[in-house]
Design a protein around this motif. Structure first.
Motif, short mmCIF file in Angstrom:
data_model
loop_
_atom_site.label_atom_id
_atom_site.label_comp_id
_atom_site.label_asym_id
_atom_site.label_seq_id
_atom_site.Cartn_x
_atom_site.Cartn_y
_atom_site.Cartn_z
N SER A 146 -6.27 47.44 -52.78
CA SER A 146 -7.52 48.12 -52.46
C SER A 146 -7.28 49.26 -51.48
N LEU A 147 -7.87 50.41 -51.74
CA LEU A 147 -7.78 51.57 -50.85
C LEU A 147 -9.14 51.77 -50.21
N LYS A 148 -9.19 51.67 -48.89
CA LYS A 148 -10.47 51.79 -48.18
C LYS A 148 -10.86 53.26 -48.05
N LEU A 149 -12.03 53.58 -48.58
CA LEU A 149 -12.56 54.93 -48.54
C LEU A 149 -14.02 54.90 -48.13
N THR A 150 -14.45 55.90 -47.38
CA THR A 150 -15.88 56.05 -47.11
C THR A 150 -16.54 56.56 -48.40
N PRO A 151 -17.87 56.44 -48.52
CA PRO A 151 -18.54 56.97 -49.72
C PRO A 151 -18.25 58.44 -49.97
N THR A 152 -18.19 59.24 -48.91
CA THR A 152 -17.93 60.68 -49.08
C THR A 152 -16.48 60.92 -49.51
N HIS A 195 -8.47 63.81 -44.34
CA HIS A 195 -8.62 62.35 -44.36
C HIS A 195 -7.92 61.76 -45.58
N LEU A 196 -8.16 62.35 -46.74
CA LEU A 196 -7.59 61.82 -47.98
C LEU A 196 -6.07 61.98 -48.01
N ARG A 197 -5.57 63.08 -47.48
CA ARG A 197 -4.11 63.27 -47.47
C ARG A 197 -3.43 62.16 -46.68
N LYS A 198 -4.03 61.78 -45.56
CA LYS A 198 -3.45 60.70 -44.75
C LYS A 198 -3.45 59.38 -45.51
N LYS A 199 -4.51 59.12 -46.25
CA LYS A 199 -4.60 57.85 -46.98
C LYS A 199 -3.71 57.82 -48.22
N LEU A 200 -3.34 59.00 -48.73
CA LEU A 200 -2.47 59.06 -49.91
C LEU A 200 -1.02 59.35 -49.55
N GLU A 201 -0.73 59.44 -48.26
CA GLU A 201 0.61 59.79 -47.80
C GLU A 201 1.65 58.80 -48.33
N GLY A 202 2.74 59.33 -48.87
CA GLY A 202 3.82 58.48 -49.36
C GLY A 202 3.59 57.88 -50.73
#
Length: 222
Positions: A146-152, A195-202
């Motif tokens: 699971s990848l935690k994301l805000t609605p936006t 924000h998204l770049r940090k969550k997709l890093e690596g």
């Protein structure tokens, strides 16, 4: 379910309200194209019934503006019963076309059909590389976790995944995620792209910025 009726004839709006409410819809009304677009932005109906002969702008123009930021199913209602008018409406993004006068039973059946098609299109999983999005549940998974994301964050990422490998323009992203009133707020995109770049890093997925144009999601092996 909310239905938005955009028609300048009071009698038609009254007839449609009665028919739609018997099927459980909440109904909102607008008597002009501009008011209809405002209703669509602020109330986000599940379906729109749109007349072509509006007092302030042609219904096809309303539809074109709507399609710049929304895929809401649209059923055209019009007295224009000739092929060129129908082709123009479908080219602008109409889902179906019913001529006036109409049978309310047929209208409701057509309405149900375009909504079923829309739900099917919108609920299909989106995948690119190790990332999978489930639009029906607004859930994201990365390498199965699971990848935690805000609605936006989810809304912006979904637009990039849906058009993976292609540039999504600044205006398209702003309209799709925040609505037409935000189309000048480019700083929103900078913040959420980071924000998204940090969550997709690596992960091998990269959000590229095309300065002054838009953003593109690519896989690292490109």
């Amino acid at each position: 379910m909310t239905a938005l009726v955009i028609d300048d004839e009071v009698q038609i709006r009254r007839l449609l309200r009665l028919a739609l409410e018997t099927k459980g819809y909440a109904v909102r009304e607008a008597e002009s194209g501009l008011l209809g677009l405002q209703e669509a932005v602020f109330h986000k109906p599940e379906v729109i019934l749109l007349d072509l002969g509006l007092p302030d702008m042609d219904g096809v123009e309303v539809l074109k503006r709507l399609r710049e930021w929304s895929s809401i199913p649209v059923l055209i209602l019009s007295v224009r019963d000739y092929e060129q008018a129908k082709l123009a409406a479908f080219d602008a993004g109409a889902d179906d076309y019913v001529t006036k006068p109409f049978s309310t039973a047929e209208l409701l059946a057509r309405l149900a059909a375009i909504q079923r098609r829309h739900v099917g299109d919108e609920s299909a999983n989106l995948e690119v590389g190790p990332l999978s999005l489930d639009p029906a549940r607004h859930e994201a998974r990365l390498n199965g976790a699971s990848l935690k994301l805000t609605p936006t964050e989810y809304a912006m990422l979904a637009q990039l995944v849906r058009h993976a490998g292609k540039v999504v323009t600044l205006k398209q992203l702003l309209r799709a995620v925040w609505g037409p009133q935000a189309e000048q707020q480019n700083h929103y995109l900078r913040v959420y792209a980071n924000h998204l770049r940090k969550k997709l890093e690596g992960t091998g997925l990269e959000i590229q910025n095309e300065p002054g144009i838009g953003y593109r999601l690519i896989t690292g092996d490109r």
